[in-house]
Design an enzyme around this catalytic site. Structure first.
Site, PDB file in Angstrom:
ATOM      1  N   ASP A  38      28.667   7.989  -1.597  1.00  0.00           N
ATOM      2  CA  ASP A  38      28.423   6.546  -1.503  1.00  0.00           C
ATOM      3  C   ASP A  38      29.036   5.964  -0.235  1.00  0.00           C
ATOM      4  O   ASP A  38      28.471   5.089   0.405  1.00  0.00           O
ATOM      5  CB  ASP A  38      29.001   5.825  -2.728  1.00  0.00           C
ATOM      6  CG  ASP A  38      28.144   6.087  -3.961  1.00  0.00           C
ATOM      7  OD1 ASP A  38      26.991   6.547  -3.779  1.00  0.00           O
ATOM      8  OD2 ASP A  38      28.626   5.850  -5.081  1.00  0.00           O
ATOM      9  N   LEU A  84      -6.497   0.213  -9.833  1.00  0.00           N
ATOM     10  CA  LEU A  84      -7.385  -0.946  -9.853  1.00  0.00           C
ATOM     11  C   LEU A  84      -7.959  -1.211  -8.473  1.00  0.00           C
ATOM     12  O   LEU A  84      -7.284  -0.996  -7.470  1.00  0.00           O
ATOM     13  CB  LEU A  84      -6.607  -2.188 -10.279  1.00  0.00           C
ATOM     14  CG  LEU A  84      -6.085  -2.215 -11.704  1.00  0.00           C
ATOM     15  CD1 LEU A  84      -5.162  -3.412 -11.892  1.00  0.00           C
ATOM     16  CD2 LEU A  84      -7.238  -2.303 -12.683  1.00  0.00           C
ATOM     17  N   GLU A 117      -3.577 -11.163 -16.618  1.00  0.00           N
ATOM     18  CA  GLU A 117      -2.174 -10.775 -16.762  1.00  0.00           C
ATOM     19  C   GLU A 117      -1.489 -10.702 -15.403  1.00  0.00           C
ATOM     20  O   GLU A 117      -2.062 -10.152 -14.466  1.00  0.00           O
ATOM     21  CB  GLU A 117      -2.109  -9.384 -17.435  1.00  0.00           C
ATOM     22  CG  GLU A 117      -2.851  -9.336 -18.748  1.00  0.00           C
ATOM     23  CD  GLU A 117      -3.119  -7.909 -19.241  1.00  0.00           C
ATOM     24  OE1 GLU A 117      -2.531  -6.963 -18.682  1.00  0.00           O
ATOM     25  OE2 GLU A 117      -3.927  -7.765 -20.176  1.00  0.00           O
ATOM     26  N   LYS A 119       0.463  -9.366 -12.377  1.00  0.00           N
ATOM     27  CA  LYS A 119       0.609  -7.982 -11.930  1.00  0.00           C
ATOM     28  C   LYS A 119       2.002  -7.818 -11.335  1.00  0.00           C
ATOM     29  O   LYS A 119       2.266  -8.253 -10.212  1.00  0.00           O
ATOM     30  CB  LYS A 119      -0.471  -7.662 -10.896  1.00  0.00           C
ATOM     31  CG  LYS A 119      -0.474  -6.227 -10.428  1.00  0.00           C
ATOM     32  CD  LYS A 119      -1.719  -5.936  -9.624  1.00  0.00           C
ATOM     33  CE  LYS A 119      -1.775  -4.513  -9.114  1.00  0.00           C
ATOM     34  NZ  LYS A 119      -0.692  -4.159  -8.212  1.00  0.00           N
ATOM     35  N   ARG A 140       3.146   7.942 -13.342  1.00  0.00           N
ATOM     36  CA  ARG A 140       1.701   7.986 -13.122  1.00  0.00           C
ATOM     37  C   ARG A 140       1.281   9.257 -12.395  1.00  0.00           C
ATOM     38  O   ARG A 140       0.253   9.836 -12.693  1.00  0.00           O
ATOM     39  CB  ARG A 140       1.268   6.760 -12.314  1.00  0.00           C
ATOM     40  CG  ARG A 140      -0.199   6.764 -12.006  1.00  0.00           C
ATOM     41  CD  ARG A 140      -0.651   5.476 -11.375  1.00  0.00           C
ATOM     42  NE  ARG A 140      -2.081   5.501 -11.184  1.00  0.00           N
ATOM     43  CZ  ARG A 140      -2.682   6.062 -10.146  1.00  0.00           C
ATOM     44  NH1 ARG A 140      -1.953   6.627  -9.205  1.00  0.00           N
ATOM     45  NH2 ARG A 140      -3.991   6.061 -10.038  1.00  0.00           N
ATOM     46  N   LYS A 309      -5.329 -10.315  -5.873  1.00  0.00           N
ATOM     47  CA  LYS A 309      -4.070 -10.404  -5.137  1.00  0.00           C
ATOM     48  C   LYS A 309      -3.762 -11.842  -4.731  1.00  0.00           C
ATOM     49  O   LYS A 309      -4.675 -12.641  -4.527  1.00  0.00           O
ATOM     50  CB  LYS A 309      -4.151  -9.528  -3.875  1.00  0.00           C
ATOM     51  CG  LYS A 309      -4.236  -8.035  -4.167  1.00  0.00           C
ATOM     52  CD  LYS A 309      -2.905  -7.519  -4.630  1.00  0.00           C
ATOM     53  CE  LYS A 309      -2.913  -6.049  -4.946  1.00  0.00           C
ATOM     54  NZ  LYS A 309      -2.494  -5.184  -3.897  1.00  0.00           N
ATOM     55  N   CYS A 403     -16.846   8.136  23.675  1.00  0.00           N
ATOM     56  CA  CYS A 403     -15.818   8.477  22.684  1.00  0.00           C
ATOM     57  C   CYS A 403     -14.540   8.846  23.434  1.00  0.00           C
ATOM     58  O   CYS A 403     -14.566   9.720  24.306  1.00  0.00           O
ATOM     59  CB  CYS A 403     -16.285   9.647  21.824  1.00  0.00           C
ATOM     60  SG  CYS A 403     -14.966  10.311  20.796  1.00  0.00           S
ATOM     61  N   CYS A 427     -18.965   7.774  17.491  1.00  0.00           N
ATOM     62  CA  CYS A 427     -19.134   8.973  18.300  1.00  0.00           C
ATOM     63  C   CYS A 427     -20.191   9.795  17.545  1.00  0.00           C
ATOM     64  O   CYS A 427     -19.992  10.109  16.374  1.00  0.00           O
ATOM     65  CB  CYS A 427     -17.814   9.735  18.357  1.00  0.00           C
ATOM     66  SG  CYS A 427     -18.035  11.418  18.950  1.00  0.00           S
ATOM     67  N   CYS A 434     -16.045  17.238  18.074  1.00  0.00           N
ATOM     68  CA  CYS A 434     -15.131  16.218  18.605  1.00  0.00           C
ATOM     69  C   CYS A 434     -13.761  16.455  17.973  1.00  0.00           C
ATOM     70  O   CYS A 434     -13.630  16.485  16.743  1.00  0.00           O
ATOM     71  CB  CYS A 434     -15.643  14.823  18.257  1.00  0.00           C
ATOM     72  SG  CYS A 434     -14.478  13.519  18.657  1.00  0.00           S
TER      73      CYS A 434
HETATM   74  S1  IVH Z   1      -3.824  -2.177 -15.780  1.00  0.00           S
HETATM   75  C1  IVH Z   1      -7.017   0.714 -15.631  1.00  0.00           C
HETATM   76  N1  IVH Z   1      -2.257  -4.241 -16.049  1.00  0.00           N
HETATM   77  O1  IVH Z   1      -0.964  -2.267 -11.091  1.00  0.00           O
HETATM   78  C2  IVH Z   1      -5.927  -0.244 -15.639  1.00  0.00           C
HETATM   79  N2  IVH Z   1      -1.816  -2.733 -14.271  1.00  0.00           N
HETATM   80  O2  IVH Z   1      -3.274  -0.882  -9.316  1.00  0.00           O
HETATM   81  C3  IVH Z   1      -4.829   0.074 -14.735  1.00  0.00           C
HETATM   82  N3  IVH Z   1       0.144  -3.292 -12.925  1.00  0.00           N
HETATM   83  O3  IVH Z   1      -0.776   1.195 -11.582  1.00  0.00           O
HETATM   84  C4  IVH Z   1      -3.629  -0.721 -14.847  1.00  0.00           C
HETATM   85  N4  IVH Z   1       0.694  -5.115 -14.052  1.00  0.00           N
HETATM   86  O4  IVH Z   1       1.339  -0.199 -11.839  1.00  0.00           O
HETATM   87  C5  IVH Z   1      -2.531  -3.141 -15.330  1.00  0.00           C
HETATM   88  N5  IVH Z   1      -0.966  -6.117 -16.448  1.00  0.00           N
HETATM   89  C6  IVH Z   1      -1.218  -5.016 -15.735  1.00  0.00           C
HETATM   90  C7  IVH Z   1      -0.413  -4.621 -14.626  1.00  0.00           C
HETATM   91  C8  IVH Z   1      -0.755  -3.464 -13.912  1.00  0.00           C
HETATM   92  C9  IVH Z   1       1.022  -4.308 -13.038  1.00  0.00           C
HETATM   93  C10 IVH Z   1       0.179  -2.221 -11.889  1.00  0.00           C
HETATM   94  C11 IVH Z   1       0.236  -0.823 -12.424  1.00  0.00           C
HETATM   95  C12 IVH Z   1      -0.998  -0.124 -11.938  1.00  0.00           C
HETATM   96  C13 IVH Z   1      -1.377  -0.970 -10.772  1.00  0.00           C
HETATM   97  C14 IVH Z   1      -2.876  -0.959 -10.603  1.00  0.00           C
END
Ligand code: IVH
Length: 683
Positions: A38, A84, A117, A119, A140, A309, A403, A427, A434
């Site tokens: 540390d 997603l 929801e 994210k 994952r 987003k 190119c 190209c 290439c």
């Molecule tokens: S659904 C098929 N729900 O976003 C559905 N994802 O790019 C896949 N995440 O890997 C995920 N909040 O890490 C879902 N309410 C939510 C979420 C969520 C965050 C993240 C998750 C996933 C990524 C998708």
């Protein structure tokens, strides 16, 4: 101290740190006490704080923990963990809604409800419960296989270890996000660059006691395997999760119109700064699980969900230079090299300029002061030029007509779908030699979706390429690992790990191989269609023979999804003797497994064609159903056809006539639904 000495002093500490990391993480044999470790880390971070120029990619503030690849056991997910697709604008959302309606063939007047929801920007995890006991926790990973991080997940208080509720399924894989609150992150900020890194780094600690030290939280939002499934809607499931003792997001909401979606998005974006965790957008999911199942997924993302987003962050910088990058398909992309600036916590030094038209439209020149926009994980772009700050001598940028890699005269192709000339300069790479394109093809070849060679990233390709160790895919299987272990930054262990990953990738399914070859216009979906046609590598190799190729290509055009563009591209690709060499050398190194088709479906071995619109589903959904049941969909009537399905809306009389002549069984819509045996669930 002089600058040089400081650097030397710093680098020595980084080298020491790497050595200790290796001992601890890779060899499971720490050679220094935790306190001393540390202390060293703190010294490095202090040096970086004092001398900003020192910070580099090996810094412990950027690198999260240590590459854990062999630390945790790999376990396959019962149901893949998908990702997603992203939406950045109202238009993107409108498209998403329209595509869903089209696929399901649902009228605008009928309501479709979505679960909206927040994210959370954390790390997703899968928690498997058997008879109410938390048994297996996975990361994952690549979506198909995750790492067994059960013991680390068990240290998280939010995760119930035992659930005794009568309505809790016998088998349930709860999916959700592991994250760290902003407040908690402040307390540990020294070790990690941002909360997401902190959550990831902590989850991957080898010792769960280390994970425990960092206050991780868990919010549940999804499911993998469920038996029995006692809910019909996502919103119902979210309610059940609460009842079972999981945290769900208090800002989850149901929405259905585009207006509601926009309003909710704005509201949550405005609250963003006051929320105690990092949010990067909202996720919309079709609420009905039945509709979700009908919609299914394409490649790695579901059709029934999208991430909306939040708007991006902006900053100003100066263009130092405009470079042209050559991509795998020959596309020439102009990239602005800018004075590095921090945009919303990320240092940006490149921005894409897309293409020649874009540069002209925005009149972007070297030396210009430009507004840079960065949104999520997409490549930063130049929004506009601040022309007041332009130097009078600034010259218009001249897009190269050759190119930069091989000197070929560049082209803009005619796009048969849009009936316009493409905006992209390419190209043409007529001889397939290439160098820049070859290198980019290698990067594609090793990528996740193709051979998926663990630990073989773009940087390593570049490195081996520069050392003339690789040029064609087959070279990857002739690498000298002894030599690699002596290269800068490599050692016996890392070389042998790479060797193992390469060996593992040699067993590959036909569809993945076809995709990996990187033939223009043959993406993942087309590769699957082709693999389904060829079934095994022997048959695929017939493409190498001119006569046989001609016949095959004539047949391929009948496949739904394969058009003139793909046929032409296949013909051009396989007419080149250098490509034939490359592919056959590659195949010699691989063990290509047959394409697996479902052998039990009601359409197994059958060929079906549609004409006219169906009232209860779209053509796209009908096609998915046929394929799920082992059949194929053809686009033209021939003797090979087993059924012609005639939809009620505007069928083509000529097609029916032809089918009648060929004595092919003709089904009307009702016969079709009866055959599907899905009438009950569709009505
Ligand atoms: S659904 C098929 N729900 O976003 C559905 N994802 O790019 C896949 N995440 O890997 C995920 N909040 O890490 C879902 N309410 C939510 C979420 C969520 C965050 C993240 C998750 C996933 C990524 C998708």
């Amino acid at each position: 101290m002089q600058k040089k000495e400081i650097e030397k002093f710093y680098i020595k500490k980084i080298i020491d740190l790497k050595k200790y990391d290796k001992a601890y993480f890779e060899n499971d044999n720490p050679i220094i006490s935790d306190q001393d470790y540390d202390k060293l880390k703190r010294e490095i971070l202090d040096l970086e704080k004092k001398y900003k120029y020192l910070k580099n990619e090996n810094s412990p503030s950027i690198k999260v923990g240590y590459k854990p690849s062999d630390k945790f056991k790999k376990v396959a997910h019962d149901v893949p963990m998908l990702s997603l697709s992203n939406a950045f604008s109202k238009e993107n959302i409108k498209d998403f809604l329209k595509k869903i309606r089209n696929f399901l063939n649902i009228k605008d007047s009928e309501e479709i409800v979505f679960s909206a929801e927040p994210k959370i920007d954390g790390i997703s995890a899968s928690l498997k419960y058997l008879d109410g006991i938390f048994t297996l926790g996975l990361s994952r990973g690549d979506g198909k296989t995750g790492e067994d991080i059960t013991n680390n997940l068990k240290t998280i208080q939010d995760i119930p270890k035992k659930i005794q509720k009568p309505n809790f399924p016998k088998v349930l894989d709860v999916r959700g996000e592991v994250y760290i609150s902003k407040l908690d992150f402040k307390k540990i900020t020294k070790q990690f660059a941002n909360p997401r890194n902190a959550a990831g780094g902590s989850l991957r600690q080898k010792d769960p006691n280390e994970t425990k030290k960092i206050p991780l939280k868990f919010v549940a939002y999804g499911f993998g395997i469920v038996e029995p499934k006692n809910f019909k809607k996502q919103s119902e499931y979210l309610e059940l999760l609460k009842e079972w003792g999981f945290n769900t997001n208090s800002l989850n909401k149901l929405v259905s119109t585009i207006e509601e979606i926009e309003k909710n998005h704005k509201e949550i974006e405005n609250q963003r700064l006051n929320i105690d965790y990092d949010l990067d957008g909202l996720v919309y999911k079709v609420d009905s699980i039945e509709l979700q199942n009908r919609l299914g997924s394409v490649s790695n993302s579901p059709r029934w969900a999208i991430a909306h987003k939040f708007s991006s962050e902006k900053g100003f910088s100066i263009i130092k230079n405009i470079e042209i990058q050559v991509g795998r398909t020959g596309a020439l992309t102009p990239v602005a090299k800018i004075e590095p600036i921090n945009v919303g916590g990320v240092v940006v030094s490149n921005a894409t300029l897309h293409n020649e038209d874009e540069i002209n439209r925005k009149d972007i020149r070297v030396g210009d002061t430009v507004c840079i926009q960065r949104a999520g994980d997409v490549i930063p772009q130049v929004l506009y030029v601040d022309k007041r700050k332009r130097n009078k001598n600034g010259k218009k940028f001249k897009f190269p007509d050759k190119c930069p890699s091989c000197g070929s005269k560049t082209v803009k192709e005619f796009n048969y779908t849009t009936k316009k000339k493409d905006a992209v300069t390419r190209c043409p790479d007529l001889k397939f030699n290439c160098r820049e394109i070859l290198k980019e093809k290698l990067k594609h070849f090793v990528s996740k979706e193709a051979l998926n060679i663990d630990g073989f990233g773009k940087k390593i390709i570049q490195n081996f390429w520069d050392l003339n160790m690789i040029k064609y895919p087959s070279d990857i299987f002739n690498l000298n690992f002894k030599k690699i272990s002596n290269l800068d930054g490599w050692g016996d262990l890392s070389a042998s790990n790479l060797e193992k990953s390469i060996k593992k990738s040699q067993k590959i399914s036909l569809d993945k191989l076809i995709f990996a070859i990187g033939i223009r216009h043959i993406g993942q979906e087309n590769a699957k269609i082709l693999a389904k046609y060829f079934l095994n590598i022997k048959k695929f190799e017939e493409l190498f023979n001119k006569e046989k190729r001609k016949k095959i290509l004539n047949h391929l055009i009948e496949l739904d999804g394969i058009g003139e563009t793909q046929i032409k591209s296949l013909e051009t690709f396989f007419s080149s003797s250098s490509n034939l060499n490359t592919v056959s050398n590659l195949i010699k190194k691989l063990n290509v497994t047959d394409y697996k088709t479902s052998k039990s479906g009601i359409f197994y071995g059958k060929a079906i064609m549609f004409t006219g619109g169906l009232s209860k589903m779209s053509r796209a959904e009908a096609k998915v159903l046929v394929e799920k049941e082992g059949g194929k969909v053809l686009g033209t009537a021939s003797k090979k056809l087993d059924y012609l399905v005639v939809g009620d809306s505007k069928p083509t009389p000529k097609k029916i006539e032809k089918a009648e002549q060929l004595k092919i069984k003709i089904l009307d819509e009702n016969n079709w639904y009866a055959l599907l045996n899905r009438r009950a669930s569709i009505n």
